[in-house]
Scaffold this motif. Structure first.
Motif, PDB file in Angstrom:
ATOM      1  N   ALA A 278       0.830  -1.211   0.000  1.00  0.00           N
ATOM      2  CA  ALA A 278       0.000   0.000   0.000  1.00  0.00           C
ATOM      3  C   ALA A 278       0.861   1.256   0.000  1.00  0.00           C
ATOM      4  O   ALA A 278       0.521   2.256  -0.643  1.00  0.00           O
ATOM      5  CB  ALA A 278      -0.926  -0.014   1.216  1.00  0.00           C
ATOM      6  N   VAL A 279       1.984   1.215   0.720  1.00  0.00           N
ATOM      7  CA  VAL A 279       2.898   2.365   0.741  1.00  0.00           C
ATOM      8  C   VAL A 279       3.468   2.609  -0.649  1.00  0.00           C
ATOM      9  O   VAL A 279       3.544   3.761  -1.115  1.00  0.00           O
ATOM     10  CB  VAL A 279       4.027   2.131   1.763  1.00  0.00           C
ATOM     11  N   THR A 280       3.876   1.551  -1.317  1.00  0.00           N
ATOM     12  CA  THR A 280       4.415   1.684  -2.678  1.00  0.00           C
ATOM     13  C   THR A 280       3.406   2.350  -3.603  1.00  0.00           C
ATOM     14  O   THR A 280       3.764   3.215  -4.426  1.00  0.00           O
ATOM     15  CB  THR A 280       4.800   0.308  -3.229  1.00  0.00           C
ATOM     16  N   GLU A 281       2.152   1.969  -3.464  1.00  0.00           N
ATOM     17  CA  GLU A 281       1.106   2.576  -4.299  1.00  0.00           C
ATOM     18  C   GLU A 281       0.924   4.053  -3.973  1.00  0.00           C
ATOM     19  O   GLU A 281       0.727   4.873  -4.883  1.00  0.00           O
ATOM     20  CB  GLU A 281      -0.202   1.815  -4.090  1.00  0.00           C
ATOM     21  N   LYS A 282       1.005   4.414  -2.684  1.00  0.00           N
ATOM     22  CA  LYS A 282       0.832   5.822  -2.325  1.00  0.00           C
ATOM     23  C   LYS A 282       2.033   6.650  -2.775  1.00  0.00           C
ATOM     24  O   LYS A 282       1.873   7.791  -3.224  1.00  0.00           O
ATOM     25  CB  LYS A 282       0.635   5.968  -0.811  1.00  0.00           C
ATOM     26  N   VAL A 283       3.223   6.083  -2.661  1.00  0.00           N
ATOM     27  CA  VAL A 283       4.422   6.785  -3.134  1.00  0.00           C
ATOM     28  C   VAL A 283       4.302   7.057  -4.633  1.00  0.00           C
ATOM     29  O   VAL A 283       4.690   8.124  -5.120  1.00  0.00           O
ATOM     30  CB  VAL A 283       5.686   5.963  -2.816  1.00  0.00           C
ATOM     31  N   ALA A 284       3.776   6.087  -5.369  1.00  0.00           N
ATOM     32  CA  ALA A 284       3.671   6.222  -6.823  1.00  0.00           C
ATOM     33  C   ALA A 284       2.771   7.368  -7.247  1.00  0.00           C
ATOM     34  O   ALA A 284       2.968   7.963  -8.320  1.00  0.00           O
ATOM     35  CB  ALA A 284       3.178   4.905  -7.429  1.00  0.00           C
ATOM     36  N   ILE A 285       1.767   7.704  -6.436  1.00  0.00           N
ATOM     37  CA  ILE A 285       0.845   8.778  -6.817  1.00  0.00           C
ATOM     38  C   ILE A 285       1.172  10.100  -6.113  1.00  0.00           C
ATOM     39  O   ILE A 285       0.449  11.080  -6.275  1.00  0.00           O
ATOM     40  CB  ILE A 285      -0.616   8.393  -6.495  1.00  0.00           C
ATOM     41  N   THR A 286       2.250  10.119  -5.341  1.00  0.00           N
ATOM     42  CA  THR A 286       2.640  11.347  -4.639  1.00  0.00           C
ATOM     43  C   THR A 286       3.333  12.303  -5.601  1.00  0.00           C
ATOM     44  O   THR A 286       4.265  11.905  -6.308  1.00  0.00           O
ATOM     45  CB  THR A 286       3.589  11.023  -3.471  1.00  0.00           C
ATOM     46  N   GLY A 294       1.872  14.556   8.083  1.00  0.00           N
ATOM     47  CA  GLY A 294       0.745  13.759   8.528  1.00  0.00           C
ATOM     48  C   GLY A 294       0.184  12.832   7.484  1.00  0.00           C
ATOM     49  O   GLY A 294      -0.778  12.102   7.749  1.00  0.00           O
ATOM     50  N   GLU A 295       0.778  12.825   6.279  1.00  0.00           N
ATOM     51  CA  GLU A 295       0.239  12.003   5.196  1.00  0.00           C
ATOM     52  C   GLU A 295       0.961  10.662   5.042  1.00  0.00           C
ATOM     53  O   GLU A 295       0.639   9.899   4.120  1.00  0.00           O
ATOM     54  CB  GLU A 295       0.321  12.769   3.877  1.00  0.00           C
ATOM     55  N   ALA A 296       1.883  10.348   5.919  1.00  0.00           N
ATOM     56  CA  ALA A 296       2.640   9.094   5.807  1.00  0.00           C
ATOM     57  C   ALA A 296       1.868   7.946   6.455  1.00  0.00           C
ATOM     58  O   ALA A 296       2.298   7.366   7.453  1.00  0.00           O
ATOM     59  CB  ALA A 296       4.018   9.249   6.432  1.00  0.00           C
ATOM     60  N   TYR A 297       0.727   7.621   5.907  1.00  0.00           N
ATOM     61  CA  TYR A 297      -0.098   6.527   6.395  1.00  0.00           C
ATOM     62  C   TYR A 297      -0.827   5.903   5.210  1.00  0.00           C
ATOM     63  O   TYR A 297      -0.947   6.501   4.130  1.00  0.00           O
ATOM     64  CB  TYR A 297      -1.113   7.012   7.434  1.00  0.00           C
ATOM     65  N   GLU A 317       5.653  13.116   2.664  1.00  0.00           N
ATOM     66  CA  GLU A 317       5.314  14.313   3.427  1.00  0.00           C
ATOM     67  C   GLU A 317       5.955  15.577   2.872  1.00  0.00           C
ATOM     68  O   GLU A 317       5.370  16.657   2.968  1.00  0.00           O
ATOM     69  CB  GLU A 317       5.717  14.142   4.886  1.00  0.00           C
ATOM     70  N   GLY A 318       7.160  15.450   2.313  1.00  0.00           N
ATOM     71  CA  GLY A 318       7.859  16.652   1.870  1.00  0.00           C
ATOM     72  C   GLY A 318       8.499  16.578   0.506  1.00  0.00           C
ATOM     73  O   GLY A 318       9.280  17.470   0.136  1.00  0.00           O
ATOM     74  N   GLY A 319       8.193  15.546  -0.259  1.00  0.00           N
ATOM     75  CA  GLY A 319       8.708  15.445  -1.614  1.00  0.00           C
ATOM     76  C   GLY A 319      10.218  15.304  -1.665  1.00  0.00           C
ATOM     77  O   GLY A 319      10.884  14.947  -0.690  1.00  0.00           O
ATOM     78  N   TYR A 320      10.756  15.610  -2.845  1.00  0.00           N
ATOM     79  CA  TYR A 320      12.203  15.483  -3.035  1.00  0.00           C
ATOM     80  C   TYR A 320      12.983  16.482  -2.188  1.00  0.00           C
ATOM     81  O   TYR A 320      14.115  16.209  -1.774  1.00  0.00           O
ATOM     82  CB  TYR A 320      12.554  15.669  -4.516  1.00  0.00           C
TER      83      TYR A 320
END
Length: 405
Positions: A278-286, A294-297, A317-320
């Protein structure tokens, strides 16, 4: 205001005697009672009762320590570290901008409260690095709190969220593993006796084992190997050994993570894999700028869970910007890849502890911008200031920092 000093060391640097023992220094030498007592709760993630908002004990202790620091003059001016000061300022400003303008999810944490904690944490780094706070007392108090946590845990007083795995007031077992590893390693910087160093390392390595955190065990092993074999080599060789350590840890994780006492971890490992997916999927759309504090969930069928990877936490949470700044600060301040082969004992240990922290960040969502990270970065920055003062022939006066042999 200088606090209460139990014993004042002689002026100047401490030096090891030929047999490896020090004429001064030791586990109970040179402790300022005020800092020592406040640092005892620095590891505790438990919320302080009676406050109108949830506020962990670690941040309350840091806040009080900052009040103490504000009443003192810096031992070393932070002018040579202006680059880090600006990096901290940019980081906080960027987090505030992204969090305030981004679309926060309904399940996100309170980003304003998170930002306030970061401000406290980064000021704490500056107070420690500049010598406004007595580093040996802070580290010894931190370690004493960890030992007290062991006693309270096995006495049945501290929480047991993971059954028999040592956690207590430190939080989950991976967080507990990290604080015990960092507490034990950084405590080595305050010791001059070779025997004390060995005993302390073995004791805290045993406590890390009791937490059941396999990643931290691997990280602490990597730290020991780095300190023994790698840290005094030229940069090219250090990079090579660092690469071998990374490969070795991945090899061990894939082949030996479920043997012996860890053979029954298949269920928990499966669960972590669901979170990781699920984390991998959220990272992909970030987006590249991140989503805000607060969005690291992630939400999975079993509920809402925070990330188990700190590098992903920084990016989401803070991008690159946050990823590059925080990891870059950690590497330059504590690991120092471009430094000369000759280093002090303190710098050697700080580098090893940095290896541990970077390894733990693979499997733990809150590693960077925590009290463990703050102590590590402050140790690296203070060692750099002390070396600079020594090289310029400046008078060190009363030794209030970590020893620089």
């Amino acid at each position: 205001m200088s606090g209460i000093t139990l014993q004042v060391p002689p002026v100047g640097k401490l030096a090891d005697s030929p047999d490896g023992e020090s004429e001064t220094g030791g586990l109970f030498h040179d402790v300022r009672l005020l800092e020592f007592l406040l640092a005892i709760v620095l590891f505790a993630q438990t919320a302080v009762p009676g406050l109108p908002v949830s506020f962990p004990a670690t941040y309350l202790a840091m806040g009080v320590l900052l009040v103490v620091a504000a009443m003192r003059h810096p031992r070393w001016p932070l002018t040579p570290l202006n680059g880090y000061v600006w990096a901290f300022a940019v980081l906080l400003g960027y987090y505030a901008l992204v969090s305030a303008t981004g679309v926060q999810s309904s399940g996100a944490g309170d980003w304003v409260r998170r930002l306030i904690r970061m401000v406290i944490l980064l000021f704490f780094v500056g107070a420690l690095a500049s010598g406004r706070l007595h580093f040996p007392s802070i580290i010894k108090g931190f370690a004493a709190g960890l030992v007290a946590n062991v006693v309270l845990f096995y006495a049945g007083v501290a929480p047991h969220p993971y059954q028999d795995f040592l956690t207590g007031f430190a939080g989950d077992k991976n967080t507990a593993g990290l604080v015990y590893a960092m507490g034990g390693l950084l405590l080595l910087t305050t010791l001059k006796s070779r025997r004390e160093r060995i005993v302390v390392f073995l004791v805290f390595a045993s406590l890390v084992f009791l937490t059941g955190s396999r990643t931290t065990m691997a990280g602490m092993t990597a730290a020991a190997l780095w300190i023994i074999f790698a840290a005094r080599l030229p940069a090219l060789f250090r990079l090579g050994i660092g690469g071998l350590l990374v490969w070795g840890l991945q090899f061990g994780e894939s082949r030996f993570a479920r043997i012996g006492i860890f053979a029954d971890r298949s269920g928990t490992d499966w669960f972590r894999e669901q979170i990781a997916t699920a984390v991998t999927e959220k990272v992909a759309i970030t987006p590249p700028q991140g989503l805000g504090l607060g969005e690291a969930y992630v939400n999975i069928p079993q509920g809402m869970f925070f990330f188990h990877n700190s590098y992903d936490t920084l990016f989401v949470e803070g991008g690159y910007v946050a990823l590059i700044l925080v990891v870059g600060i950690t590497l330059l301040a504590a690991l120092r890849p471009f430094r000369a082969p000759t280093v002090s004992w303190t710098e050697l240990v700080v580098e090893g502890a940095t290896i541990t922290l970077l390894v733990c960040a693979w499997q733990l969502g809150e590693v960077f911008l925590t009290v463990s990270w703050a102590l590590l970065v402050a140790a690296g920055l203070q060692a750099a200031l002390m070396r600079r003062a020594d090289a310029s022939g400046g008078e060190l006066g009363e030794e209030t920092g970590i020893p620089l042999p």
